[in-house]
Design a protein around this motif. Sequence first.
Motif, PDB file in Angstrom:
ATOM      1  N   VAL A  41      -3.437  -5.450 -10.353  1.00 15.14           N
ATOM      2  CA  VAL A  41      -3.493  -4.235 -11.109  1.00 15.14           C
ATOM      3  C   VAL A  41      -2.297  -3.188 -10.680  1.00 15.14           C
ATOM      4  O   VAL A  41      -1.588  -3.556  -9.717  1.00 15.14           O
ATOM      5  CB  VAL A  41      -4.760  -3.436 -10.691  1.00 15.14           C
ATOM      6  N   PRO A  42      -1.807  -2.542 -11.781  1.00 16.35           N
ATOM      7  CA  PRO A  42      -0.440  -1.595 -11.131  1.00 16.35           C
ATOM      8  C   PRO A  42      -0.838  -0.280 -10.408  1.00 16.35           C
ATOM      9  O   PRO A  42      -2.027   0.035 -10.315  1.00 16.35           O
ATOM     10  CB  PRO A  42      -0.047  -1.129 -12.599  1.00 16.35           C
ATOM     11  N   TYR A  43      -0.019   0.018  -9.434  1.00 18.23           N
ATOM     12  CA  TYR A  43      -0.386   1.123  -8.555  1.00 18.23           C
ATOM     13  C   TYR A  43       0.711   2.192  -9.052  1.00 18.23           C
ATOM     14  O   TYR A  43       1.640   2.165  -9.505  1.00 18.23           O
ATOM     15  CB  TYR A  43      -0.140   0.628  -7.173  1.00 18.23           C
ATOM     16  N   SER A  44       0.250   3.394  -8.489  1.00 15.90           N
ATOM     17  CA  SER A  44       0.955   4.701  -8.562  1.00 15.90           C
ATOM     18  C   SER A  44       2.166   4.589  -7.555  1.00 15.90           C
ATOM     19  O   SER A  44       2.040   3.895  -6.524  1.00 15.90           O
ATOM     20  CB  SER A  44       0.010   5.643  -8.238  1.00 15.90           C
ATOM     21  N   THR A  45       3.111   5.087  -7.866  1.00 15.42           N
ATOM     22  CA  THR A  45       4.305   5.484  -6.789  1.00 15.42           C
ATOM     23  C   THR A  45       4.187   6.592  -5.982  1.00 15.42           C
ATOM     24  O   THR A  45       3.979   7.651  -6.478  1.00 15.42           O
ATOM     25  CB  THR A  45       5.727   5.467  -7.614  1.00 15.42           C
ATOM     26  N   VAL A  46       3.984   6.491  -4.918  1.00 11.28           N
ATOM     27  CA  VAL A  46       3.586   7.419  -3.689  1.00 11.28           C
ATOM     28  C   VAL A  46       4.781   7.613  -2.782  1.00 11.28           C
ATOM     29  O   VAL A  46       5.256   6.554  -2.254  1.00 11.28           O
ATOM     30  CB  VAL A  46       2.316   6.926  -3.017  1.00 11.28           C
ATOM     31  N   VAL A  47       5.291   8.882  -2.606  1.00 12.35           N
ATOM     32  CA  VAL A  47       6.158   9.060  -1.686  1.00 12.35           C
ATOM     33  C   VAL A  47       5.872   9.979  -0.668  1.00 12.35           C
ATOM     34  O   VAL A  47       5.053  11.192  -1.184  1.00 12.35           O
ATOM     35  CB  VAL A  47       7.448   9.610  -2.396  1.00 12.35           C
ATOM     36  N   THR A  48       6.081   9.804   0.699  1.00 11.78           N
ATOM     37  CA  THR A  48       5.612  10.793   1.555  1.00 11.78           C
ATOM     38  C   THR A  48       6.949  11.345   2.447  1.00 11.78           C
ATOM     39  O   THR A  48       7.967  10.680   2.091  1.00 11.78           O
ATOM     40  CB  THR A  48       4.947  10.100   2.553  1.00 11.78           C
ATOM     41  N   ASN A  51       6.374  12.153   8.120  1.00 15.31           N
ATOM     42  CA  ASN A  51       5.069  12.223   8.906  1.00 15.31           C
ATOM     43  C   ASN A  51       4.198  11.770   8.149  1.00 15.31           C
ATOM     44  O   ASN A  51       2.625  11.759   8.436  1.00 15.31           O
ATOM     45  CB  ASN A  51       4.795  13.651   9.355  1.00 15.31           C
ATOM     46  N   GLU A  52       4.489  11.041   6.817  1.00 19.23           N
ATOM     47  CA  GLU A  52       3.517  10.764   5.883  1.00 19.23           C
ATOM     48  C   GLU A  52       2.540  11.734   5.443  1.00 19.23           C
ATOM     49  O   GLU A  52       1.304  11.369   4.832  1.00 19.23           O
ATOM     50  CB  GLU A  52       2.332   9.460   6.516  1.00 19.23           C
ATOM     51  N   GLU A  53       3.116  12.559   5.275  1.00 15.07           N
ATOM     52  CA  GLU A  53       2.559  13.724   4.315  1.00 15.07           C
ATOM     53  C   GLU A  53       3.129  13.528   2.950  1.00 15.07           C
ATOM     54  O   GLU A  53       4.105  13.447   2.626  1.00 15.07           O
ATOM     55  CB  GLU A  53       2.894  15.202   4.976  1.00 15.07           C
ATOM     56  N   TYR A 272       4.341   2.269  -2.008  1.00 13.51           N
ATOM     57  CA  TYR A 272       4.311   3.274  -1.348  1.00 13.51           C
ATOM     58  C   TYR A 272       5.618   3.392  -0.455  1.00 13.51           C
ATOM     59  O   TYR A 272       5.887   2.481   0.344  1.00 13.51           O
ATOM     60  CB  TYR A 272       2.982   3.004  -0.173  1.00 13.51           C
ATOM     61  N   SER A 273       6.147   4.682  -0.364  1.00 11.20           N
ATOM     62  CA  SER A 273       7.313   4.950   0.161  1.00 11.20           C
ATOM     63  C   SER A 273       7.212   5.994   1.124  1.00 11.20           C
ATOM     64  O   SER A 273       7.189   7.149   0.831  1.00 11.20           O
ATOM     65  CB  SER A 273       8.377   5.063  -0.776  1.00 11.20           C
ATOM     66  N   ARG A 274       7.736   5.641   2.526  1.00 18.25           N
ATOM     67  CA  ARG A 274       7.875   7.012   3.468  1.00 18.25           C
ATOM     68  C   ARG A 274       9.366   7.271   3.426  1.00 18.25           C
ATOM     69  O   ARG A 274      10.191   6.395   3.806  1.00 18.25           O
ATOM     70  CB  ARG A 274       7.317   6.217   4.712  1.00 18.25           C
TER      71      ARG A 274
END
Length: 803
Positions: A41-48, A51-53, A272-274
């Motif tokens: 499945v495709p995932y959302s692009t998530v950037v934190t 401190n991973e907020e 997922y990108s920190r």
Amino acid sequence: MGGKLIKFLKHLSITRKVMLSCITLLVIGYIFCLPRQLFHVPYSTVVTDRNEELLGARIASDGQWRFPPRATTPEKIKQCLITFEDKHFYHHWGVNPLSIGRAFYQNTKNKRVVSGGSTLTMQTIRLARNKSRTVSEKFIEVVLATRLEFRATKEEILSMYISHAPFGGNVVGLDAASWRYFGHSAEDLSWAESAMLAVLPNAPAMIHLSKGRTTLLAKRNRLLKQLFEKKIIDSSTYELAISEPLPDEPHPLPQIAPHLVSRFYQERNGAYSRSTIDRGIQTQIEDMAERWSNEFSRSDIRNLAILIIDIPTNQVIAYCGNVHFEQQKGGYQVDIIQAPRSTGSILKPFLYYAMLKEGSLLPHTLLPDIPININGFTPQNFSLQFEGAVPASEALARSLNIPAVTMLQKYGVPKFHHFLQQIGFKTINKPSSHYGLSLILGGAEATLWDVTNAYAEMGRILLVQKDDAYNILSQNEKAHILLAMNGEEETNTYELFNHQTKNKQSPFIIQKEGLKEASGAAWQTLSALTEVNRPEEIDWKSIPSMQTIAWKTGTSYGFRDAWAVGVTPRYAVGVWVGNATGEGKPGLVGAQTAGPVLFDIFNLLPSSSWFASPTGIFVEAEVCKQSGHLKGRFCEETDTLLILPIGLRTEACPYHHQITLSTDESHRVYENCANTEPTIQKSWFTLPPVWEWYYKQHHPEYKPLPPFKAGCGEDAIQTMQFIYPSMNAHIKLPKQMDGSKGFMTVELAHANANETIFWHLDNSYITQTQNFHNISLQPSPGKHLLTAVDSKGNTVSTTFFIE
């Protein structure tokens, strides 16, 4: 062993052989029945932030808010899920026979599906397969669930489930649900929030925030009661939890550093990108940018970008690509940090640095500030004035254009062009001949990203002081500016900022042996930039609480781009102000717009003391106080300055001469001139005629040479000089309003302001001038010789071409 097996198989009957083959095939099929990757499945692009907020996210390509899979499950969610969905999760191998038997009995009795009997492992398989719920599908789920139990741990299975479970609408997975329903991360969920999310996947289409709220609340409270009865939570926690109301509606996801999030979306879609962004500083910078943008909008200046780099760690801590991201018009969607813009004067410090480093300039060497015409290129200072001669450090601090052009002419455009490419200016990618001397005045385009990093690199060099500093600096270069991490290992990190980070040494240092020269040149360059007048127009040095900042502004031609970059030992801050469309505005000047923003930012950031002076690098040298050159034979006033050893190769002062004067200093005489009056020998500071013409207007202390005694011979020192045209200049005459050919204006400087000049064009006399020596000519196309003769017979000539 093989022989015994063959002998054993020979004694088996055909029936037993068939049965054994079937069993073998079934075992092999069972081993390989589970796909290597369970979810496709495709995932959302998530950037934190660091401190991973959460900074922001972009929806998955299928329109679902489905964050990338989690590695762990928060304890509260884990307890709620197991209590509500699968009490024996840790005690079965993927299938609970009692639950399936109970579900079969209940469904048969009610003649409809009232209970599923699925374990969390089976539900994980169902989510991965996304098939219709049939008896045959249930059997497949049973088989695959048992196989999954052999492959993954219980914690991994739980994480798979919670990462892909539906939570109503287009919200999938725990992380997306936590942010959408409660506005914070899953790690910060309360017991009431965890219980609500645990019951939602059971029937997400029937109960959610806008439908079946009463049922949802009842289910949540029933689960909380079970947790209390099992002593997972105490009575006070239970009472507080059941008193919490359900959220009214989904929350919007954070929109912090939206241009950076968009950049990750373009480069790492679905990951997922920190990042190394500091969320606290980022939000303050964005608020500040909004305030300044509102101020600039009164002048129809719409766009603003800010970049902050932590110099010791080489990490970006704030990334404001523009303002008003939510608005579709006005160029607000453009990430200015990555957009090439005209550099204006922002590159001048790098030329000053390069010339200091190679020993072709001393910090205060006098540079010409006079009208020049180089093959039709006629640069002007911002003030449209000329000062004749200016020390190099002052010319840099005041951002004078003409001295910068003469410096580049001496240093060489190809060499400077190559140097800029070495230190990371990726958008300066055309041949050096394309830019020419305009390279130093905004003839090239650069990004705020490259500009700010180049200034940060100059500051980072100064943090290295020891003999093993080269190795330390090499390690710093491996540090990532923006990291997006999929795991803990460095091989899993993502280098968004790939600018020179693959090099094992600073781009400012070509060889290990050049570290000292680089540090010394960087120190002298940044020291010169601390003298730039600040926007506050106060004597900041007299206020102990104000920190020292090296800073530089830039304004592009047509007032289209305003730059300001500042450096301290802790931070490098870059600011750009303008319109993304390239529309110029009269008030769009670096010192008036970007400069105040820059100092507002530094007032927000923690202050730091100035760089420690580099040790073991400089040598003492006697330098002429007036010219900034090394002391010459006739220099009387000198300073002892610290310079780079390579600077000892530079030219000694060419402006002090020893002359013979009458005792009253009213006139000069030649030593071989018949003279009976007493004379004295004296050192005299003399500039070339054109320099002198403008210099003495700003320096009343400057004394021109006295005239020669009448009848005592010709002047051995040049007394006049053409300002325009320069030798071998190619000139294109302008057209007048009626279309006829226009004129060129010739200008000359003479040491004696009252002297009369006689003009000759191609050996034909044309006119004479006195006091102000400029004439208008309309020569025919071709080569011409222009000669000027003063009343004492001194001559000067220049050749030019009319195109």
